[in-house]
Motif scaffolding. Structure first.
Motif, PDB file in Angstrom:
ATOM      1  N   LYS A  34      40.319  11.312  32.347  1.00 28.60           N
ATOM      2  CA  LYS A  34      39.153  10.494  32.674  1.00 28.60           C
ATOM      3  C   LYS A  34      37.922  11.137  32.074  1.00 28.60           C
ATOM      4  CE  LYS A  34      36.736   8.458  36.645  1.00 28.60           C
ATOM      5  NZ  LYS A  34      36.699   8.349  38.121  1.00 28.60           N
ATOM      6  N   TRP A 119      33.087   4.695  32.355  1.00 27.71           N
ATOM      7  CA  TRP A 119      34.169   5.626  32.649  1.00 27.71           C
ATOM      8  C   TRP A 119      35.452   5.062  32.065  1.00 27.71           C
ATOM      9  CZ3 TRP A 119      33.889  10.434  34.385  1.00 27.71           C
ATOM     10  CH2 TRP A 119      32.722  10.839  35.046  1.00 27.71           C
ATOM     11  N   GLU A 121      39.544   5.738  31.903  1.00 27.16           N
ATOM     12  CA  GLU A 121      40.665   6.454  32.497  1.00 27.16           C
ATOM     13  C   GLU A 121      41.923   6.055  31.739  1.00 27.16           C
ATOM     14  OE1 GLU A 121      41.423   7.715  36.991  1.00 27.16           O
ATOM     15  OE2 GLU A 121      41.736   5.565  36.667  1.00 27.16           O
ATOM     16  N   GLU A 123      45.979   6.612  31.468  1.00 22.15           N
ATOM     17  CA  GLU A 123      47.154   7.101  32.196  1.00 22.15           C
ATOM     18  C   GLU A 123      48.395   6.909  31.332  1.00 22.15           C
ATOM     19  OE1 GLU A 123      48.663   6.542  36.669  1.00 22.15           O
ATOM     20  OE2 GLU A 123      48.776   4.695  35.477  1.00 22.15           O
TER      21      GLU A 123
END
Length: 198
Positions: A34, A119, A121, A123
């Motif tokens: 992140k 932001w 992020e 994964e």
């Protein structure tokens, strides 16, 4: 043009964690990165979903860019586009080159932080053992591998990269990449130890 920042500037900008979730292949472990970018959520979304822009900071990509379509990064992974909810969610099947018998899943989530910051992020989920980091043996997991592209995305959004495909301006420096991988690998090894393989 402002000078391209050294990758060291991104070492502390990344928040690293590990987790678990189910994907099509089964129960998976995840590496999560992140970081915050000084760019609008629409600009970041466009940068990570437009082939000509992706090519500026990552790799050449081709394919059918819609849900259910396929994509392929030159010399890297390929797969199906599983979800695309602009400007917040992109989920990809991530199949490494060669016949490994499994596919991972990569999900990118964007959240606006006001009008001019975002932001991101990322994964990476896998049922395979692709997370282990042991710099003593030169073993580096997928989390370590994603940090360079996220750094260059930041430089691209800042306008410091050349207006040309990355294959024209990026030069691989083995010693420098090993130094960075060692630092990142130790950070990920600590996260992996805290996660404990749960």
């Amino acid at each position: 043009m402002t000078e391209i920042a050294n990758q060291d500037t991104s070492l502390t900008a990344v928040e690293r964690s590990m987790g678990n979730r189910d994907i099509a292949e089964g129960a998976a472990r995840t590496a999560v990165l992140k970081r915050r970018y000084n760019a609008s959520v629409d600009d970041v979304w466009d940068a990570i979903t437009t082939p000509d822009r992706i090519n500026r900071f990552f790799l050449p990509v081709s394919g059918d860019f819609q849900v259910g379509g396929s994509y392929a990064f030159e010399g890297q992974a390929s797969g199906e586009i599983l979800a695309c909810d602009a400007p917040h969610l992109l989920r990809l099947q991530w199949t490494p080159p060669g016949d490994r018998g499994y596919s991972d899943q990569v999900e990118i989530r964007l959240t606006a932080d006001g009008p001019d910051a975002t932001w991101l992020e990322l994964e990476h989920a896998s049922v395979a053992d692709v997370f282990r980091n042991d710099p003593d043996t030169g073993c580096y997991g997928v989390g370590t591998g994603w940090e360079g592209p996220l750094h260059y995305l930041g430089e691209y959004l800042r306008g410091t990269l050349p207006d040309a495909p990355s294959t024209e301006w990026y030069t691989f420096d083995e010693a420098e990449e090993l130094r960075l991988a060692n630092f990142r690998g130790w950070e990920w090894a600590k996260i992996e130890a805290e996660h404990g393989g749960r």
